[in-house]
Design an enzyme around this catalytic site. Structure first.
Site, PDB file in Angstrom:
ATOM      1  N   ASP A   1       0.676  -1.336   0.016  1.00  0.00           N
ATOM      2  CA  ASP A   1       0.143  -0.037  -0.006  1.00  0.00           C
ATOM      3  C   ASP A   1       1.080   1.302  -0.059  1.00  0.00           C
ATOM      4  OD1 ASP A   1      -2.021  -1.832   0.102  1.00  0.00           O
ATOM      5  OD2 ASP A   1      -2.933  -0.940   2.165  1.00  0.00           O
ATOM      6  N   ASP A   2       0.181   2.260  -0.497  1.00  0.00           N
ATOM      7  CA  ASP A   2       0.779   3.646  -0.222  1.00  0.00           C
ATOM      8  C   ASP A   2       1.877   4.178  -1.240  1.00  0.00           C
ATOM      9  OD1 ASP A   2      -0.777   3.414   1.858  1.00  0.00           O
ATOM     10  OD2 ASP A   2       0.744   4.089   3.474  1.00  0.00           O
TER      11      ASP A   2
ATOM     12  N   HIS B   1      -5.786   3.183  -3.908  1.00  0.00           N
ATOM     13  CA  HIS B   1      -5.652   3.139  -2.612  1.00  0.00           C
ATOM     14  C   HIS B   1      -6.077   4.863  -2.403  1.00  0.00           C
ATOM     15  CE1 HIS B   1      -4.678   1.836   1.325  1.00  0.00           C
ATOM     16  NE2 HIS B   1      -3.703   2.725   1.507  1.00  0.00           N
TER      17      HIS B   1
ATOM     18  N   HIS C   1      -4.728   9.695   0.232  1.00  0.00           N
ATOM     19  CA  HIS C   1      -4.659   8.774   1.206  1.00  0.00           C
ATOM     20  C   HIS C   1      -5.517   9.321   2.536  1.00  0.00           C
ATOM     21  CE1 HIS C   1      -3.061   6.038   4.283  1.00  0.00           C
ATOM     22  NE2 HIS C   1      -2.548   5.325   3.271  1.00  0.00           N
TER      23      HIS C   1
ATOM     24  N   HIS D   1       4.200  -1.925   3.187  1.00  0.00           N
ATOM     25  CA  HIS D   1       4.055  -0.650   2.308  1.00  0.00           C
ATOM     26  C   HIS D   1       5.385  -0.561   1.687  1.00  0.00           C
ATOM     27  CE1 HIS D   1       1.287  -0.430   5.722  1.00  0.00           C
ATOM     28  NE2 HIS D   1       0.470   0.327   4.809  1.00  0.00           N
TER      29      HIS D   1
END
Ligand code: NI
Length: 254
Positions: free
Chosen positions: A77-78, A130, A134, A221
């Site tokens: 993620d991210d 995503h 964020h 991540h």
């Protein structure tokens, strides 16, 4: 009379076919039994040590399906991160592993990261949404939340020419009833080593590989060096135990 003969003939044929079927079943069953015992006996360790099939296309015959390695998925993620994502992609490529990336729109547009997204796509990784900023979507109106996803969808579409079919909302939260309205699959996770708080490669690896099971989805991540190093070690450890890494859609399609 002729009718009786025919009936008799058919009856004879039927008995023959039944006998053949029985022989076939008797011949086939022990093979199945052996295979099942073989994979069950291996437990959670090195399950199947056949040919190295990394990077080979999915699919194949039923026969191959029975011998399939236990599968798991790595999800990140991210990202993308201009510094750490390329390191990760290099390592995954070396190991013949495809992963799933849940991208943040504002990270795609900075630092020339579009090239990294294109590389992910070209190297067979699966791309997911995503949000753009964020954000906690559950704190937004449904319209604002849809816009957050639409902006990142548009960026990914521009780069890859493909629609994004999977989503993972930050903090795992959608506004009420939004999830059902989306034409995307929400990919959750089953293993969370909390890499972003630990920032300790050894500990992230330990938490991720302990008690791992077939069909697990690991959450990491790709914006921390410790996470990227951990991810590659996790791959080495689990490939050594006979696991195969696949993209999340392949795991969820089962
Ligand atoms: Ni996130």
């Amino acid at each position: 009379m002729e009718t009786d003969k025919k009936r008799g003939g058919r009856g004879h044929l039927k008995r023959w076919m039944q006998a053949l079927a029985l022989v076939y079943v008797l011949m086939f069953l022990p093979v199945h039994g052996f295979r099942e015992a073989e994979s069950a006996g291996a437990g959670g360790g090195s399950l199947y040590t056949g040919a190295d099939t990394d990077c080979s296309p999915a699919g194949g015959t039923e026969e191959k399906g029975e011998q399939q390695k236990p599968r798991i998925a790595l999800t990140f993620d991210d990202g993308p991160s201009a510094v750490y994502t390329p390191m990760l992609l290099d390592g995954l490529k070396e190991r013949g592993v495809r992963a799933t990336f849940f991208l943040v729109g504002e990270n795609i547009v900075k630092d020339g990261n579009q090239r990294i997204v294109r590389r992910m796509y070209d190297e067979g990784h699966l791309l997911g949404n995503h949000t753009y900023h964020h954000v906690d979507l559950s704190a937004l109106s449904k319209e604002e939340a849809h816009e957050e996803l639409a902006m990142t969808d548009a960026l990914i579409r521009e780069i890859t020419g493909r629609e994004t079919e999977i989503v993972r909302p930050p903090f795992g939260a959608f506004p009420d009833r939004m999830e059902e309205e989306l034409d995307k699959l929400y990919v959750k996770w089953t293993v969370d080593p909390l890499d972003w708080t630990l920032r300790n490669t050894d500990e992230i690896v330990r938490r991720a590989v302990t008690d791992i099971e077939e069909n697990d989805i690991i959450l990491l991540h790709d914006c921390y060096e410790s996470s990227v190093k951990a991810a590659l070690r996790i791959v080495d450890v689990l490939q050594g135990k006979g696991y195969e890494f696949v993209t999340a859609d392949e795991l969820l399609a089962e």
